[in-house]
Motif scaffolding. Structure first.
Motif, mmCIF file in Angstrom:
data_model
loop_
_atom_site.group_PDB
_atom_site.id
_atom_site.type_symbol
_atom_site.label_atom_id
_atom_site.label_comp_id
_atom_site.label_asym_id
_atom_site.label_seq_id
_atom_site.Cartn_x
_atom_site.Cartn_y
_atom_site.Cartn_z
ATOM 1 N N PRO A 432 0.810 -1.225 0.000
ATOM 2 C CA PRO A 432 0.000 0.000 0.000
ATOM 3 C C PRO A 432 0.841 1.273 0.000
ATOM 4 C CG PRO A 432 -0.775 -1.574 1.655
ATOM 5 C CD PRO A 432 0.533 -2.076 1.164
ATOM 6 N N ASP A 433 2.070 1.204 0.559
ATOM 7 C CA ASP A 433 2.909 2.399 0.678
ATOM 8 C C ASP A 433 3.964 2.485 -0.417
ATOM 9 O OD1 ASP A 433 4.263 0.181 1.518
ATOM 10 O OD2 ASP A 433 5.225 1.138 3.257
ATOM 11 N N ALA A 434 3.720 1.866 -1.556
ATOM 12 C CA ALA A 434 4.696 1.876 -2.640
ATOM 13 C C ALA A 434 4.947 3.304 -3.121
ATOM 14 C CB ALA A 434 4.210 1.006 -3.797
ATOM 15 N N ASP A 435 6.221 3.626 -3.366
ATOM 16 C CA ASP A 435 6.584 4.973 -3.814
ATOM 17 C C ASP A 435 6.251 5.190 -5.286
ATOM 18 O OD1 ASP A 435 7.554 5.577 -1.289
ATOM 19 O OD2 ASP A 435 9.571 4.831 -1.766
ATOM 20 N N VAL A 436 6.265 4.111 -6.060
ATOM 21 C CA VAL A 436 6.012 4.221 -7.496
ATOM 22 C C VAL A 436 4.522 4.063 -7.754
ATOM 23 C CG1 VAL A 436 6.609 3.321 -9.774
ATOM 24 C CG2 VAL A 436 8.290 3.221 -7.909
ATOM 25 N N SER A 437 3.945 4.943 -8.562
ATOM 26 C CA SER A 437 2.525 4.861 -8.881
ATOM 27 C C SER A 437 2.277 3.734 -9.869
ATOM 28 C CB SER A 437 2.036 6.185 -9.477
ATOM 29 O OG SER A 437 2.640 6.404 -10.743
ATOM 30 N N ILE A 438 1.010 3.326 -9.960
ATOM 31 C CA ILE A 438 0.652 2.271 -10.911
ATOM 32 C C ILE A 438 0.948 2.716 -12.331
ATOM 33 C CG2 ILE A 438 -1.292 0.977 -11.886
ATOM 34 C CD1 ILE A 438 -2.513 0.813 -9.149
ATOM 35 N N ALA A 439 0.630 3.960 -12.647
ATOM 36 C CA ALA A 439 0.865 4.468 -14.009
ATOM 37 C C ALA A 439 2.348 4.433 -14.358
ATOM 38 C CB ALA A 439 0.324 5.892 -14.128
ATOM 39 N N ASP A 440 3.219 4.856 -13.433
ATOM 40 C CA ASP A 440 4.659 4.837 -13.704
ATOM 41 C C ASP A 440 5.171 3.409 -13.843
ATOM 42 O OD1 ASP A 440 4.705 7.581 -13.608
ATOM 43 O OD2 ASP A 440 5.390 7.693 -11.525
ATOM 44 N N ALA A 441 4.649 2.506 -13.003
ATOM 45 C CA ALA A 441 5.081 1.111 -13.088
ATOM 46 C C ALA A 441 4.673 0.497 -14.429
ATOM 47 C CB ALA A 441 4.487 0.304 -11.943
ATOM 48 N N LEU A 442 3.457 0.787 -14.870
ATOM 49 C CA LEU A 442 3.004 0.272 -16.163
ATOM 50 C C LEU A 442 3.812 0.861 -17.298
ATOM 51 C CD1 LEU A 442 -0.868 0.330 -15.600
ATOM 52 C CD2 LEU A 442 0.584 -1.692 -15.779
ATOM 53 N N THR A 443 4.155 2.138 -17.199
ATOM 54 C CA THR A 443 4.964 2.782 -18.241
ATOM 55 C C THR A 443 6.347 2.161 -18.304
ATOM 56 O OG1 THR A 443 3.772 4.867 -17.943
ATOM 57 C CG2 THR A 443 5.921 4.975 -19.026
ATOM 58 N N LEU A 444 6.961 1.943 -17.141
ATOM 59 C CA LEU A 444 8.293 1.353 -17.097
ATOM 60 C C LEU A 444 8.290 -0.069 -17.642
ATOM 61 C CD1 LEU A 444 11.144 2.106 -16.206
ATOM 62 C CD2 LEU A 444 10.650 1.130 -13.968
ATOM 63 N N ALA A 445 7.215 -0.797 -17.406
ATOM 64 C CA ALA A 445 7.102 -2.180 -17.888
ATOM 65 C C ALA A 445 6.502 -2.258 -19.286
ATOM 66 C CB ALA A 445 6.237 -2.990 -16.930
ATOM 67 N N GLN A 446 6.246 -1.099 -19.909
ATOM 68 C CA GLN A 446 5.633 -1.032 -21.239
ATOM 69 C C GLN A 446 4.322 -1.809 -21.285
ATOM 70 O OE1 GLN A 446 8.267 -1.795 -24.532
ATOM 71 N NE2 GLN A 446 10.036 -0.828 -23.554
ATOM 72 N N ALA A 447 3.526 -1.635 -20.247
ATOM 73 C CA ALA A 447 2.276 -2.392 -20.119
ATOM 74 C C ALA A 447 1.036 -1.518 -20.184
ATOM 75 C CB ALA A 447 2.288 -3.169 -18.808
ATOM 76 N N CYS A 448 1.200 -0.209 -20.428
ATOM 77 C CA CYS A 448 0.022 0.667 -20.504
ATOM 78 C C CYS A 448 -0.957 0.235 -21.586
ATOM 79 C CB CYS A 448 0.463 2.114 -20.724
ATOM 80 S SG CYS A 448 1.241 2.861 -19.268
ATOM 81 N N PRO A 449 -0.482 -0.132 -22.808
ATOM 82 C CA PRO A 449 -1.441 -0.552 -23.846
ATOM 83 C C PRO A 449 -2.234 -1.805 -23.452
ATOM 84 C CG PRO A 449 0.699 -0.024 -24.810
ATOM 85 C CD PRO A 449 0.899 -0.044 -23.336
ATOM 86 N N ILE A 450 -1.634 -2.646 -22.633
ATOM 87 C CA ILE A 450 -2.327 -3.865 -22.205
ATOM 88 C C ILE A 450 -3.550 -3.500 -21.374
ATOM 89 C CG2 ILE A 450 -2.088 -6.031 -20.939
ATOM 90 C CD1 ILE A 450 0.944 -5.810 -21.367
#
Length: 551
Positions: A432-450
């Protein structure tokens, strides 16, 4: 074997048996009231009981018996529920901490399908045992006090039931064990076929798989019918023995009241009330024996389940290091050092390569399938205990005292995708206290289009194995989750396995992004493209597994 099941709930079962005995012993009082009422009504007895008094006795006795049976049943069911819950908890906790060689399908069959078979054994057999040890003896004493011939008839016919029960019970237990084995085989086959469903359809093997299921289903049906045949056979034999005993009592009473038989009592002619009383007691004498015989099949099935539980107890297991609870992140700069480490995998001793991983490095574990790459990662995670050597993490030895805290600094991408039954948003929020947002994590993993193309976006629930996304997409989502875990060291096991080159390249690009962000990585792979993206390589050899570095 039985102590394991009965021991913890013995007191409750004794109480249930005591109430059941009290309930059964009320019937002679009710039978006596009925006999006296009929005797008085016919006019053959001076001490007859009035019909209203007899009716009241029967009704009050019936109400008391109903309450006693209800309480006895409640206690027995409570004992059964607690026993099954206890054994299920033991299985789940043990499998979570130290898995055996049995597949998940076999464990699931034992927990979901087989453990409930203990329920009728506990609720019926043990109560029936208490009743059969008391009630027939009491009724025999009462019957002998009136007619020694009826007492001898019951005494001769009664033991036939336990004898037949024991003889048939041996076959019943063997049939039950075969049935349980077939259930486990069926479940294992189902899990294997479901996991390979896409491959089966691509290979055009659906008809063959269907035929295999038909054969296994027929085998299970045959084993189930074998158990039922034995049950019906024993029921027929036991009912026959009880019917013959009751019939002989009825013949004796009838001919005695007609004056054709003038012996069999203690020097006093048998009265109508006594004859009716004996006729009413005779079936109840056999009832506890018949109940025990019926519960004997439940016992056979229960013993088969207990045999499997004890076999599971004896199975070789590999327990993980630590307690498996969240800990405080281990202090110190991130570093892993493996030296002289070996693991014992159910008798197979496997040597791990000697190597170091320092903060900021990206290291690949290279080697053929089965060489020990995944085992090395598992040992660094503390999921496989060492039989020799040691692993140092953050300058401290990895052991039971440090394992939980060490795992708090790790992010993991397993080889096989696994998604819990919850929304993708929850899946991508391991902390719950993760510093990285979901959007940034998806962007870094190239998973936003998924996520964008999923019908409900982040609220989508994927199947356990990632149904709804491709294998490469599932791995990129797992990488996004690893980013959100915010671990200092990323461990990935074959992240590009079984992917086409284009999809594998996207996964590699996602890992490059983590490397550029300064993450320390240790990745098990045999993919040349992924190996080339790492800083250095540790070669894992199935022979001696000596560490070797290269470009």
């Amino acid at each position: 074997m039985q102590t394991r099941i009965v021991g913890p709930v013995a007191r409750t079962l004794r109480a249930a048996g005591f109430l059941a005995v009290l309930s059964a012993l009320i019937w002679p009082v009710q039978a006596g009231a009925i006999a006296l009422a009929i005797d008085g009504w016919v006019g053959s007895g001076a001490g007859g009981l009035s019909v209203p008094a007899a009716a009241a006795t029967v009704l009050i006795g019936g109400a008391i018996r109903a309450w006693l049976d209800f309480r006895a049943g409640g206690l027995a069911f409570d004992a059964a529920d607690r026993t099954i819950a206890r054994e299920r908890d033991v299985l789940l906790r043990r499998e979570a901490r130290a898995r055996s060689g049995d597949g998940s399908a076999a464990i699931a069959a034992l927990i979901v399908q087989k453990l409930p078979m203990l329920h009728p054994w506990i609720t019926r057999y043990y109560v029936a045992m208490v009743r059969v040890s008391v009630v027939p003896l009491v009724l025999l004493i009462v019957v002998f006090s009136i007619s020694w011939i009826v007492g001898l008839v019951l005494l001769a016919a009664g033991p036939l039931i336990p004898i037949f029960m024991a003889l048939i019970g041996i076959a019943a237990e063997k049939a039950s064990r075969r049935q349980l084995a077939e259930i486990g085989t069926m479940n294992g086959m189902l899990m294997e076929r479901l996991s390979a469903l896409l491959d089966i359809r691509l290979l055009g093997a659906s008809d063959r798989v269907t035929r295999d299921f038909e054969r296994r289903a027929d085998a299970l049906r045959n084993q189930t019918m074998a158990v039922l045949r034995i049950a019906f056979l024993s029921s027929t034999v036991l009912e026959l023995a009880a019917a013959i005993g009751v019939a002989m009592v009825a013949v004796f009473v009838g001919f005695t009241l007609l004056g054709e038989i003038t012996y069999g009592t203690w020097g006093v002619p048998l009265t109508l009330g006594q004859g009716i009383f004996l006729l009413l007691l005779a079936p109840d004498y056999f009832n506890p024996l018949r109940d025990l015989a019926a519960a004997w099949h439940d016992r056979a099935a229960g013993l088969s389940v207990v045999a499997e539980l004890e076999e599971a107890d004896r199975a070789d297991r590999i327990a993980f290091v630590g307690n498996g609870v969240p800990g405080q992140p281990l202090d110190g700069p991130i570093r892993v050092r493996v030296s002289g480490a070996t693991v014992d995998l159910s008798g197979r001793v496997l040597a791990l390569p000697d190597f170091d991983v320092s903060a900021g490095e990206a290291v690949a574990l290279r080697g053929p399938s089965g060489a020990g790459k995944s085992t090395t990662l598992a040992a660094i995670l503390g999921l496989v205990p060492l039989s020799a050597g040691q692993i140092d993490v953050c300058g401290r030895r990895l052991d039971a005292d440090t394992a939980d805290d060490w795992r708090s600094r790790l992010s993991v991408v397993p080889q096989k995708p696994h998604f819990a039954d919850r929304s993708l948003r929850d899946y991508l929020t391991p902390r719950p206290d993760a510093d990285v947002s979901i959007a940034d994590a998806l962007t870094l993993a190239q998973a936003c289009p998924i996520v964008d193309r999923l019908p409900d976006g982040l609220e989508t629930r994927l199947s356990e194995s990632g149904g709804g996304v491709s294998g490469g997409e599932a791995r990129r989502l797992m990488i996004a989750r690893a980013v959100r875990m915010d671990g200092d060291l990323l461990l990935a096991d074959e992240p590009t396995a079984d992917l086409d080159p284009q999809t594998a390249a996207m996964v590699i690009d996602a890992l490059k992004g983590l490397k550029a962000a300064g993450k320390t990585m240790l990745i098990a792979t045999h993919d040349p493209a992924l190996i080339a993206a790492m800083d250095r390589v540790v070669t894992v050899s199935p022979q001696n597994m000596d560490g070797e570095t290269g470009a």
